[in-house]
Write a protein that holds these residues in place. Sequence first.
Motif, PDB file in Angstrom:
ATOM      1  N   ASN A 151     -23.394  48.320  26.825  1.00 41.49           N
ATOM      2  CA  ASN A 151     -23.529  49.665  27.405  1.00 41.49           C
ATOM      3  C   ASN A 151     -24.975  50.155  27.377  1.00 41.49           C
ATOM      4  N   SER A 152     -25.920  49.277  27.618  1.00 46.21           N
ATOM      5  CA  SER A 152     -27.356  49.593  27.626  1.00 46.21           C
ATOM      6  C   SER A 152     -27.862  50.107  26.284  1.00 46.21           C
ATOM      7  N   GLU A 153     -27.105  49.873  25.204  1.00 47.30           N
ATOM      8  CA  GLU A 153     -27.509  50.318  23.870  1.00 47.30           C
ATOM      9  C   GLU A 153     -28.156  49.150  23.134  1.00 47.30           C
ATOM     10  N   LYS A 154     -29.470  49.209  23.025  1.00 43.81           N
ATOM     11  CA  LYS A 154     -30.225  48.122  22.418  1.00 43.81           C
ATOM     12  C   LYS A 154     -30.937  48.563  21.139  1.00 43.81           C
ATOM     13  N   HIS A 155     -31.487  49.771  21.129  1.00 43.75           N
ATOM     14  CA  HIS A 155     -32.268  50.271  19.998  1.00 43.75           C
ATOM     15  C   HIS A 155     -31.462  51.291  19.203  1.00 43.75           C
ATOM     16  N   PHE A 156     -31.455  51.109  17.877  1.00 41.67           N
ATOM     17  CA  PHE A 156     -30.647  51.952  17.004  1.00 41.67           C
ATOM     18  C   PHE A 156     -31.466  52.461  15.831  1.00 41.67           C
ATOM     19  N   LEU A 157     -31.065  53.625  15.340  1.00 40.66           N
ATOM     20  CA  LEU A 157     -31.660  54.240  14.167  1.00 40.66           C
ATOM     21  C   LEU A 157     -30.534  54.493  13.163  1.00 40.66           C
ATOM     22  N   VAL A 158     -30.752  54.085  11.912  1.00 39.40           N
ATOM     23  CA  VAL A 158     -29.740  54.321  10.878  1.00 39.40           C
ATOM     24  C   VAL A 158     -29.822  55.784  10.463  1.00 39.40           C
ATOM     25  N   LYS A 159     -28.716  56.518  10.622  1.00 35.18           N
ATOM     26  CA  LYS A 159     -28.685  57.956  10.359  1.00 35.18           C
ATOM     27  C   LYS A 159     -28.222  58.293   8.939  1.00 35.18           C
ATOM     28  N   ARG A 160     -27.121  57.692   8.482  1.00 34.48           N
ATOM     29  CA  ARG A 160     -26.600  57.996   7.150  1.00 34.48           C
ATOM     30  C   ARG A 160     -25.617  56.928   6.716  1.00 34.48           C
ATOM     31  N   TRP A 161     -25.258  56.987   5.446  1.00 33.90           N
ATOM     32  CA  TRP A 161     -24.268  56.069   4.894  1.00 33.90           C
ATOM     33  C   TRP A 161     -23.200  56.874   4.188  1.00 33.90           C
ATOM     34  N   LEU A 162     -21.990  56.325   4.141  1.00 37.61           N
ATOM     35  CA  LEU A 162     -20.897  56.993   3.455  1.00 37.61           C
ATOM     36  C   LEU A 162     -20.996  56.722   1.968  1.00 37.61           C
ATOM     37  N   LYS A 163     -20.992  57.763   1.187  1.00 32.11           N
ATOM     38  CA  LYS A 163     -20.977  57.614  -0.262  1.00 32.11           C
ATOM     39  C   LYS A 163     -19.615  57.060  -0.676  1.00 32.11           C
ATOM     40  N   PRO A 164     -19.548  56.362  -1.803  1.00 22.23           N
ATOM     41  CA  PRO A 164     -18.269  55.774  -2.231  1.00 22.23           C
ATOM     42  C   PRO A 164     -17.117  56.779  -2.286  1.00 22.23           C
ATOM     43  N   SER A 165     -17.385  58.022  -2.586  1.00 20.25           N
ATOM     44  CA  SER A 165     -16.317  59.015  -2.645  1.00 20.25           C
ATOM     45  C   SER A 165     -15.821  59.411  -1.248  1.00 20.25           C
ATOM     46  N   GLU A 166     -16.600  59.100  -0.200  1.00 21.73           N
ATOM     47  CA  GLU A 166     -16.239  59.472   1.171  1.00 21.73           C
ATOM     48  C   GLU A 166     -15.545  58.336   1.925  1.00 21.73           C
ATOM     49  N   GLY A 167     -15.505  57.171   1.378  1.00 28.00           N
ATOM     50  CA  GLY A 167     -14.894  56.053   2.092  1.00 28.00           C
ATOM     51  C   GLY A 167     -15.415  54.742   1.554  1.00 28.00           C
ATOM     52  N   GLU A 168     -15.305  53.719   2.365  1.00 25.79           N
ATOM     53  CA  GLU A 168     -15.729  52.385   1.947  1.00 25.79           C
ATOM     54  C   GLU A 168     -17.238  52.349   1.700  1.00 25.79           C
ATOM     55  N   LYS A 169     -17.621  51.806   0.581  1.00 27.57           N
ATOM     56  CA  LYS A 169     -19.033  51.701   0.225  1.00 27.57           C
ATOM     57  C   LYS A 169     -19.772  50.831   1.240  1.00 27.57           C
ATOM     58  N   GLY A 170     -20.886  51.333   1.702  1.00 22.66           N
ATOM     59  CA  GLY A 170     -21.728  50.537   2.577  1.00 22.66           C
ATOM     60  C   GLY A 170     -21.521  50.745   4.059  1.00 22.66           C
ATOM     61  N   MET A 171     -20.756  51.746   4.459  1.00 18.73           N
ATOM     62  CA  MET A 171     -20.612  52.028   5.877  1.00 18.73           C
ATOM     63  C   MET A 171     -21.799  52.870   6.328  1.00 18.73           C
ATOM     64  N   LEU A 172     -22.424  52.437   7.426  1.00 19.31           N
ATOM     65  CA  LEU A 172     -23.602  53.124   7.967  1.00 19.31           C
ATOM     66  C   LEU A 172     -23.275  53.769   9.300  1.00 19.31           C
ATOM     67  N   GLU A 173     -23.833  54.941   9.528  1.00 21.31           N
ATOM     68  CA  GLU A 173     -23.768  55.556  10.840  1.00 21.31           C
ATOM     69  C   GLU A 173     -25.088  55.236  11.535  1.00 21.31           C
ATOM     70  N   ILE A 174     -24.998  54.586  12.693  1.00 24.45           N
ATOM     71  CA  ILE A 174     -26.191  54.266  13.462  1.00 24.45           C
ATOM     72  C   ILE A 174     -26.119  55.003  14.793  1.00 24.45           C
ATOM     73  N   GLU A 175     -27.285  55.390  15.292  1.00 25.38           N
ATOM     74  CA  GLU A 175     -27.353  56.112  16.558  1.00 25.38           C
ATOM     75  C   GLU A 175     -28.089  55.272  17.590  1.00 25.38           C
ATOM     76  N   ALA A 176     -27.463  55.102  18.749  1.00 23.88           N
ATOM     77  CA  ALA A 176     -28.119  54.420  19.863  1.00 23.88           C
ATOM     78  C   ALA A 176     -29.154  55.374  20.447  1.00 23.88           C
TER      79      ALA A 176
END
Length: 75
Positions: free
Chosen positions: A22-47
């Motif tokens: 979908n023309s999404e090539k470049h990404f910036l890591v925005k945040r990660w879920l803390k262990p209390s919020e869900g699975e450890k190590g999940m990252l939110e990335i923005e195209a």
Amino acid sequence: MTNSLNYKKLIGSKWRKKHPENSEKHFLVKRWLKPSEGEKGMLEIEAILTQRNHWIHFQELNDPFVWAIGWNEKK
């Protein structure tokens, strides 16, 4: 070759998807879920182009066939 990634230090880092969708090539890591919020190590990335957000496990960035650090292509 894989890099040892520390997901806590990934915030603000830039990544390039080697096979864009979908023309999404470049990404910036925005945040990660803390262990209390869900699975450890999940990252939110923005195209950068579409500004859509995606969630991935931080270990996915270790796949050199899918991701490269930075936005510049090395020749």
